[in-house]
Motif scaffolding. Structure first.
Motif, short mmCIF file in Angstrom:
data_model
loop_
_atom_site.label_atom_id
_atom_site.label_comp_id
_atom_site.label_asym_id
_atom_site.label_seq_id
_atom_site.Cartn_x
_atom_site.Cartn_y
_atom_site.Cartn_z
N PHE A 285 0.84 -1.21 0.00
CA PHE A 285 0.00 0.00 0.00
C PHE A 285 0.86 1.25 0.00
CE2 PHE A 285 -2.16 3.37 2.39
CZ PHE A 285 -3.28 3.54 1.60
N THR A 286 1.92 1.24 0.82
CA THR A 286 2.82 2.41 0.89
C THR A 286 3.50 2.64 -0.46
OG1 THR A 286 3.21 1.96 3.23
CG2 THR A 286 4.78 3.43 2.11
N LEU A 287 3.93 1.57 -1.08
CA LEU A 287 4.60 1.67 -2.37
C LEU A 287 3.66 2.26 -3.44
CD1 LEU A 287 7.17 1.09 -4.00
CD2 LEU A 287 6.26 -1.20 -4.47
N LEU A 288 2.40 1.79 -3.46
CA LEU A 288 1.44 2.29 -4.42
C LEU A 288 1.11 3.76 -4.18
CD1 LEU A 288 -1.03 -0.75 -4.63
CD2 LEU A 288 0.65 -0.02 -6.34
N ALA A 289 0.97 4.10 -2.86
CA ALA A 289 0.69 5.50 -2.53
C ALA A 289 1.85 6.39 -2.96
CB ALA A 289 0.43 5.62 -1.02
N GLY A 290 3.09 5.92 -2.75
CA GLY A 290 4.26 6.70 -3.15
C GLY A 290 4.31 6.91 -4.66
N LEU A 291 4.01 5.86 -5.39
CA LEU A 291 3.98 5.98 -6.85
C LEU A 291 2.91 6.95 -7.30
CD1 LEU A 291 4.45 2.20 -7.85
CD2 LEU A 291 6.11 4.07 -8.11
N PHE A 292 1.72 6.88 -6.63
CA PHE A 292 0.62 7.75 -7.01
C PHE A 292 0.98 9.22 -6.79
CE2 PHE A 292 -3.24 10.06 -5.72
CZ PHE A 292 -3.95 10.01 -6.91
N PHE A 293 1.47 9.51 -5.53
CA PHE A 293 1.80 10.91 -5.24
C PHE A 293 3.03 11.37 -6.03
CE2 PHE A 293 -0.79 10.05 -1.44
CZ PHE A 293 -1.65 11.12 -1.51
N GLY A 294 3.95 10.48 -6.31
CA GLY A 294 5.13 10.83 -7.12
C GLY A 294 4.72 11.24 -8.53
#
Length: 393
Positions: A10-19
């Protein structure tokens, strides 16, 4: 482990989204106050805002915890204290059962305040202290037990009595029991403890006064209560017989007449009452009282005792013959009749009684009396045969 993996994804996906959002457009924020201005990107501003909010929440929550005003923390702390108290209580009772008095007292005392049942903790701790001979701590713990639970005075008092009785301190136990009885006059267990204390103190007069109440309230089995009453009356007779002042005979008579009828016709009481009268030299009264009792209670020991009395032999023989009409096959009665007839030198009547008795049961006593009769008649050979039979030869 699965949760950690899911959080990482989840953290990885959120990081990719906000990035991705940041790469598209960093945004712009302008804050102005008076002559001051702050310019930054939108994403950095949101990061600072989030960090500030989290820090403020942590600071406020920590302050509430330190001040003890957070109810969830308080509940957690109380439950933790109760859990610890339960563990210590269990250990304390185990130590108590194993005779480890010092450890039991320490654990039960320390866990009492947070225990679900502080009364039980304090009472058990009091027992442990008492076993160590620490009377001050015992009194302190009993007082704490009384204060811990409303309406616990009776339970505390009973525990105190049991502790005192275990150490043979019956005078002190009696004082506590009398106080409890004044407040709980109908309590069955208090009455039972009072009975035990009176017995240990040999206070038969007080115990005799308590008997009517016991019959109504104590729920003691009838057989046990009868034995208790019988023992009390016997002890009162013994006390009267060994008193001073030259009034033993009258005291014995008064006590016997004051007894309930069931006790006056009790075989052990009648027998002992007669024996005590004989010890005091009141043979005429002993014969009269025993004769009256035999009309209501019949026992081999009593009729044998009647046959040994040195009273009016003719009256004794007449009374015994009257009883024979109701008990024609009683070998003990026939034995006594034979003895009384021999005492009157009525050999023919004695022979009749003894021979009848021997036909019913060949008792050694009957053979012995028959041997005496034959010796009186000069028939030594037959007398020796009966004496041998009396000896079981």
């Amino acid at each position: 482990m699965k949760i950690l993996v899911l959080c990482f994804i989840f953290t990885l996906l959120a990081g990719l989204f906000f990035g991705t959002l940041v790469s598209i457009d960093s945004g712009y924020v302008l804050l102005s106050w008076d002559v001051y201005t702050l310019e930054t990107s939108l994403w950095f501003f949101l990061l600072i805002l989030t960090v500030t909010t989290v820090v403020m929440y942590i600071v406020i929550r920590a302050s509430l915890l330190l001040l003890g005003s957070d109810w969830r923390f308080n509940e957690w702390r109380k439950e933790r204290g109760r859990a610890r108290a339960r563990r210590l209580t269990t250990r304390g009772f185990l130590a108590l059962a194993q005779g480890q008095w010092r450890r039991a007292e320490r654990q039960l005392r320390s866990s009492a305040e947070n225990s679900d049942t502080p009364l039980i903790n304090y009472l058990a701790a009091a027992r442990a202290a008492y076993e160590q001979g620490d009377t001050d701590s015992t009194d302190e713990l009993l007082k704490a037990a009384s204060q811990s639970t409303k309406g616990s005075e009776l339970a505390v008092g009973i525990t105190q009595v049991q502790l005192l009785q275990s150490r043979k301190q019956f005078e002190q136990a009696l004082a506590v029991l009398l106080r409890l009885r004044s407040k709980h006059p109908r309590h069955a267990y208090v009455l039972k403890l009072l009975v035990k204390t009176y017995q240990e103190l040999e206070d038969w007069v007080s115990l005799n006064e308590l008997l009517p109440t016991l019959k109504k309230l104590a729920r003691i089995p009838a057989e046990e209560l009868s034995k208790l009453e019988q023992n009390v009356q016997l002890q009162l007779l013994e006390r009267a017989a060994h008193s001073y002042g030259g009034t033993q005979v009258q005291s014995l008579k008064d006590i016997y007449q004051q007894m309930p009828r069931a006790m006056r016709i009790s075989q052990p009481i009648v027998k002992r009452y007669t024996e005590l009268l004989l010890e005091q030299g009141a043979e005429k009264l002993a014969e009269q009282e025993l004769r009256n009792a035999l009309s209501s209670v019949w026992h081999d020991d009593l009729i044998c005792l009647y046959g040994r009395l040195n009273g009016d032999t003719s009256q004794q023989l007449l009374f015994a013959e009257q009883q024979l009409t109701e008990r024609p096959n009683d070998p003990i009665l026939l034995l006594i009749l034979g003895r009384l007839a021999l005492r009157q030198d009525d050999l023919d009547k004695a022979r009749e009684f003894l021979q009848t008795g021997l036909k019913i049961k060949g008792m050694p006593e009957l053979h012995a009396e028959m041997g005496k009769l034959l010796m009186a008649e000069g028939n030594e050979t037959s007398a020796c045969q009966h004496f041998q039979l009396a000896l079981g030869q």
